[in-house]
Motif scaffolding. Sequence first.
Motif: not given
Length: 474
Positions: A306-325
Amino acid sequence: MCKLSCNLGVMQWATVVILFSLVCSVTLAEENDGTPSLRVLARSSVYNAGEKKAIYCKGQNLQQSLEWYSPSGEPVEGRSTKNTRVYVERQKNDTLLPLIIHSIKVEDSGNWTCKSGDLNETIEILVGEKVNISNRYESFEGEEGKSARLNCEAKGKPQPVVQWYKDIEVISDKSKKYVVRKKGDNYQLEIKDLNHQDTGEYVCKVTQNALRYYTDKRVQLTVQHKPILFNSDTEEIYSSTYRTEEVYAILNETKNISCSAIAHPTPTFSWSRRHENEFDEPIEDEEKVLTSPSGNVSVLVLRMHDENLYGEYKCTAKNPKGQASVVFHVTEGNKPNPPDHVSVYASNVSTITFNVTCSTCNMDFEEDKAPDPANLVVNGYSFELVPVRADYPPQWDEALFFDADILSPNDTLFTVGELPNSTTFHARVRTRNAAGHSEWVDIISSNIKTTSNAIKLFASFTVLFASLLAIGCN
């Protein structure tokens, strides 16, 4: 010519033998001329602590008996119940006196003298103690931003030479990153301001040249640090903790989006989709989010029905020391055209080289040029090969899969392998770009096959035989 050389060799050896006989005759004459003489039958040496040594002193025509004296100047007595480690053993013939030292100690170092009246000869003994590192393998866990201190206790005599290495590189204490301090027998390495790049093996190499001795200590350092984003294909590491990427997908096909991060402890990943101005739609379906066995890569599987699946997706990696996205902007890209020419160029025992061209594909490799989603650059080809089975169609779900990158617009030859030898294959190929793949194109040829080991061995034997023949002729 050969005969002349041989005669010269015999004459030279005869000369050596004659000279040696003369020297021996003179020496024997000197020893037997009645003149008193004394000599120690050993040279000044370095010994390892704990060894047993016997050092002989030989006298000739002596008027007084032989005696050994320790470095303190005291005479060495014979063996007794109180004297069992350092002593002399007198022979029936007083012309030879051995000095016996059991379990030689560092304290035995010094000048040992053999005397007879006014005659004497001294040798220097240096006793060394080998460095003994009790725990040669250690693990150490540090924390990002702090310091780590690795110990290497190396007690020995003579004093050892100690050098620290990281992996195989010499560590210089001239760097602000490292400091080496000697505290007694401990050669301590301090690593300042720890980060993920400091993870690795540190080796303390210890050398005692006088004893011809070497040992080492290995410390495996692991640094706890926040997630750091990287590209799992190129292994490029990104310095920022937040970034965006453009992703192209083809409608009605599946698009896999990889989110990669190195971290210790291992990170947890979460995915969400933007609605309006917020990433407020979490994606938790196990069929849509996959995690690699190492735990450092998370893959979002988008089935673009479906064309509606185009868009923005966010991935976040996290551990007790911090995170990055990282935010992925998913837009529509073009499906590449398939190759228009494919042939077998060459083969050997384990690989096959194909000649592949696509005259209708975009091969514009200008680095500074912005990508056109409607006409993306082709970045490579994908190959599948499956062994031929008589009277059976190719089983493509069991095929061997290979990706080949296009590094230059002029690249047309692509080698795939490792393949089993003496095998004929079905093969197919397709182009690929940043959005996805073209349709498969079957490679029609009877030469899609590897050679046998026998042919390879025969060729090797032929080359070897030719080389030996050339050497023989020369």
